[in-house]
Design a protein around this motif. Structure first.
Motif, PDB file in Angstrom:
ATOM      1  N   HIS A  80     -13.951 -16.157-101.393  1.00 20.98           N
ATOM      2  CA  HIS A  80     -12.653 -16.817-101.305  1.00 20.98           C
ATOM      3  C   HIS A  80     -12.121 -16.647 -99.888  1.00 20.98           C
ATOM      4  CE1 HIS A  80     -10.731 -12.826-101.910  1.00 20.98           C
ATOM      5  NE2 HIS A  80     -11.654 -12.650-102.841  1.00 20.98           N
ATOM      6  N   LYS A  81     -11.058 -17.391 -99.553  1.00 22.12           N
ATOM      7  CA  LYS A  81     -10.705 -17.526 -98.135  1.00 22.12           C
ATOM      8  C   LYS A  81      -9.891 -16.388 -97.546  1.00 22.12           C
ATOM      9  CE  LYS A  81      -6.529 -20.410 -98.683  1.00 22.12           C
ATOM     10  NZ  LYS A  81      -5.938 -21.709 -98.298  1.00 22.12           N
ATOM     11  N   GLY A  82      -9.164 -15.628 -98.367  1.00 25.38           N
ATOM     12  CA  GLY A  82      -8.321 -14.570 -97.827  1.00 25.38           C
ATOM     13  C   GLY A  82      -8.384 -13.324 -98.677  1.00 25.38           C
ATOM     14  N   GLU A  83      -8.028 -12.194 -98.099  1.00 24.88           N
ATOM     15  CA  GLU A  83      -8.118 -10.927 -98.821  1.00 24.88           C
ATOM     16  C   GLU A  83      -7.326 -10.947-100.121  1.00 24.88           C
ATOM     17  OE1 GLU A  83      -7.680  -6.112 -97.993  1.00 24.88           O
ATOM     18  OE2 GLU A  83      -6.942  -7.557 -96.518  1.00 24.88           O
ATOM     19  N   THR A  84      -6.172 -11.608-100.098  1.00 18.58           N
ATOM     20  CA  THR A  84      -5.367 -11.710-101.310  1.00 18.58           C
ATOM     21  C   THR A  84      -5.188 -13.161-101.757  1.00 18.58           C
ATOM     22  OG1 THR A  84      -3.312 -11.756-100.009  1.00 18.58           O
ATOM     23  CG2 THR A  84      -4.100  -9.601-100.761  1.00 18.58           C
ATOM     24  N   ASP A  85      -5.929 -14.074-101.160  1.00 13.83           N
ATOM     25  CA  ASP A  85      -5.816 -15.500-101.476  1.00 13.83           C
ATOM     26  C   ASP A  85      -7.090 -15.978-102.165  1.00 13.83           C
ATOM     27  OD1 ASP A  85      -5.413 -18.206-101.622  1.00 13.83           O
ATOM     28  OD2 ASP A  85      -4.821 -18.457 -99.530  1.00 13.83           O
TER      29      ASP A  85
END
Length: 363
Positions: free
Chosen positions: A77-82
């Motif tokens: 996925h694209k972001g640590e929390t996204d």
């Protein structure tokens, strides 16, 4: 003026917490006293010796598979929390990274079928088949009762082509906040399924699971295992013999949150963990009111998962044979995904920004 502002903020915070606590409808559950790290689970720092493989700034290599040429595939996925967008990456033997399929979502389950199609579990599209020439076919996005696969998770494929997979939830897509809610609520949602390519139909094998996660078929294909993360256990579903269709507990009361599972050539299993268990969570599980209170806390006060890499080798009889750790999470802050290939363990996890590569010691 400052007093009025403080009062308004306080009231707003209280109202927000009341609303958030009401949104959680948890069940009480009393877990078994967690085991100590002794014997076959004695702590070590073996996983801290792993090297890091780049995934080009992405996160969350939750499942890892190899093709016949030795290329590695993983969903990210694209972001640590996204978790709102993602891709399937392909890494060649030199570590060169390319986008194999722009899934527009996190893909947390991957496996090649007998025809060389990459079977994938997309959090937006469901169960997919990606042909060698990258033609994408949606095989299923809901079960036979029209419940959607909102968080399709672990997957394995039998020699007859049947696809076994889990779905963590039919209610909502995954993000960290919702994942925390699923852990606290402790309710059987989602399920465990079989997709038959001969009939193009899905059959529910277990209706309602506790954070259904990794899936693996036994070497003799007499049973299939499915991880239940929040219950700290693995279930066994019998595929053959007099117990066909029955469910048993394969191993219980694990010392962490089990995640992905894969098979070794000798028929034993590698089990990856997101992190270790905490006394704090175990103590509030029987207390519905306390769980509501914790869920209502502002995000900066929410408990965070401890960085703790852990994998275990488990026998076909459900006994722990070996454990590997990175107790400080320096190289592997989690090790939820684990796959053995050519003498190495390849490791990933929900928010890890790389793939770990650990050389196994020769016996």
């Amino acid at each position: 003026m400052q007093t009025k502002i403080f009062t308004l903020l306080s009231v707003s915070l209280v109202l927000s917490m009341v609303f958030t606590s009401c949104s959680l409808k948890p069940a009480a559950w009393t877990p078994t006293q967690k085991p100590e790290f002794i014997g076959k689970t004695a702590l070590n720092e073996q996983l801290s010796k792993a090297s890091k493989m780049s995934i080009s700034g992405k996160f969350g290599p939750e499942d890892i598979v190899f093709d016949g040429a030795g290329n590695l595939y993983c969903g990210v996925h694209k972001g640590e929390t996204d978790f709102s967008d993602g891709q399937i990456l392909k890494l060649d033997s030199m570590g060169k990274v390319e986008v194999y399929y722009d899934s527009k979502s996190w893909v947390s389950g991957l496996h090649f079928d007998g025809a060389g199609n990459l079977i994938a579990l997309s959090h937006k599209e469901g169960l997919l088949s990606i042909s060698p020439d990258k033609k994408v076919t949606v095989l299923a996005n809901k079960d036979e009762n029209n419940k959607p696969f909102s968080i399709p998770n672990g997957i394995d494929i039998a020699s007859d082509g049947k696809i076994y997979f889990s779905n963590t939830s039919e209610i909502a897509a995954y993000d960290i906040k919702y994942g925390r809610k699923v852990i606290l609520e402790m309710k059987p949602i989602g399920g465990f399924y079989c997709y038959d390519p001969q009939t193009n139909k899905v059959k529910t094998l277990i209706a309602g699971t506790y954070f259904g996660n990794g899936v693996v078929i036994s070497k003799d294909e007499s049973y299939v295992l499915m991880v239940e993360t929040t219950k700290y256990r693995i279930l066994k579903y019998w595929l053959k013999g007099e117990k066909t269709g029955q469910v048993e507990t394969f191993i219980d009361n694990l010392p962490g949150f089990p995640n992905g599972i894969s098979i070794r050539e000798d028929g034993s299993y590698w089990l990856g963990f997101s992190t270790k268990r905490t006394d704090a969570l175990d103590k509030i599980h029987p207390k519905i009111g306390m769980k509501k209170f914790v869920n209502a806390l502002p995000n900066f006060l929410q408990p965070k998962a401890e960085k703790f890499g852990m994998v275990m080798n488990i026998s076909s009889e459900g006994k722990i044979l070996q454990s590997l750790f990175d107790t400080k999470g320096i190289v592997m802050p989690e090790a939820g995904a684990v796959k053995e290939h050519n003498g190495y363990l390849y490791l990933g996890g929900d928010v890890v920004p790389h793939i770990g590569k650990y050389k196994l010691e020769s016996k």
